[in-house]
Design a protein around this motif. Structure first.
Motif, short mmCIF file in Angstrom:
data_model
loop_
_atom_site.label_atom_id
_atom_site.label_comp_id
_atom_site.label_asym_id
_atom_site.label_seq_id
_atom_site.Cartn_x
_atom_site.Cartn_y
_atom_site.Cartn_z
N MET A 1 0.84 -1.17 0.00
CA MET A 1 0.00 0.00 0.00
C MET A 1 0.89 1.24 0.00
O MET A 1 1.82 1.31 0.77
CB MET A 1 -0.89 -0.03 1.24
N LEU A 21 -10.37 7.40 1.57
CA LEU A 21 -10.82 6.29 0.73
C LEU A 21 -12.34 6.24 0.74
O LEU A 21 -12.95 6.43 1.80
CB LEU A 21 -10.29 4.95 1.27
N MET A 25 -13.45 1.82 -2.41
CA MET A 25 -11.99 1.67 -2.43
C MET A 25 -11.53 0.83 -1.24
O MET A 25 -10.71 -0.08 -1.40
CB MET A 25 -11.31 3.04 -2.40
N ALA A 26 -12.06 1.13 -0.05
CA ALA A 26 -11.67 0.39 1.15
C ALA A 26 -12.08 -1.07 1.04
O ALA A 26 -11.30 -1.97 1.36
CB ALA A 26 -12.31 1.03 2.38
N ASP A 28 -12.58 -2.81 -1.69
CA ASP A 28 -11.74 -3.47 -2.71
C ASP A 28 -10.37 -3.85 -2.14
O ASP A 28 -9.87 -4.93 -2.40
CB ASP A 28 -11.55 -2.56 -3.93
N ILE A 29 -9.79 -2.98 -1.33
CA ILE A 29 -8.49 -3.27 -0.73
C ILE A 29 -8.60 -4.47 0.21
O ILE A 29 -7.74 -5.35 0.23
CB ILE A 29 -7.93 -2.04 0.02
N LEU A 30 -9.70 -4.52 0.98
CA LEU A 30 -9.89 -5.62 1.94
C LEU A 30 -10.51 -6.87 1.31
O LEU A 30 -10.67 -7.88 1.98
CB LEU A 30 -10.79 -5.14 3.10
N THR A 31 -10.85 -6.78 0.04
CA THR A 31 -11.51 -7.85 -0.72
C THR A 31 -12.79 -8.33 -0.02
O THR A 31 -13.03 -9.52 0.15
CB THR A 31 -10.57 -9.04 -1.04
N VAL A 60 -6.98 7.57 5.33
CA VAL A 60 -5.97 6.54 5.09
C VAL A 60 -5.21 6.15 6.36
O VAL A 60 -5.05 4.95 6.63
CB VAL A 60 -5.02 6.94 3.94
N VAL A 64 -5.11 2.28 7.74
CA VAL A 64 -3.86 1.54 7.95
C VAL A 64 -3.79 1.04 9.40
O VAL A 64 -3.39 -0.10 9.65
CB VAL A 64 -2.63 2.41 7.59
N ILE A 67 -5.90 -2.08 9.72
CA ILE A 67 -5.22 -3.24 9.14
C ILE A 67 -4.11 -3.71 10.07
O ILE A 67 -3.98 -4.90 10.35
CB ILE A 67 -4.68 -2.93 7.73
#
Length: 81
Positions: A1, A21, A25-26, A28-31, A60, A64, A67
């Motif tokens: 990232m 985000l 978008m968020a 999609d990043i975390l699937t 952001v 982060v 995560i």
């Protein structure tokens, strides 16, 4: 990232602007789905977010942090909340 920096909007005002985000978008990043993101917000789980009128956005740095808080070294490790 990619690493995002806070940018100063106006040196005289001292206001910092952080990259945001969208829920898509968020997700999609975390699937995961945007519906899951919405459910998490209702339950008070997931990354911290900001409300902009009726819209939601994820700063952001908060994304982060979320995560990082879910990162484990083994399957037996308890997560930090």
């Amino acid at each position: 990232m990619p690493e995002f920096e806070q940018k100063q909007l106006d040196k005289s005002s001292g206001v910092n602007v952080t990259a945001l985000l969208t829920p898509k978008m968020a997700a999609d990043i975390l699937t995961i789905s945007t519906k899951t993101m919405a459910n998490w917000r209702v339950r008070g789980f997931g990354p911290k977010f900001v409300k902009l009128g009726s819209r939601v956005a994820y700063p952001v740095p908060e994304f982060v942090k979320f995560i990082d808080s879910r990162t484990c070294a083994s399957t037996s490790q308890k997560l930090r909340d």
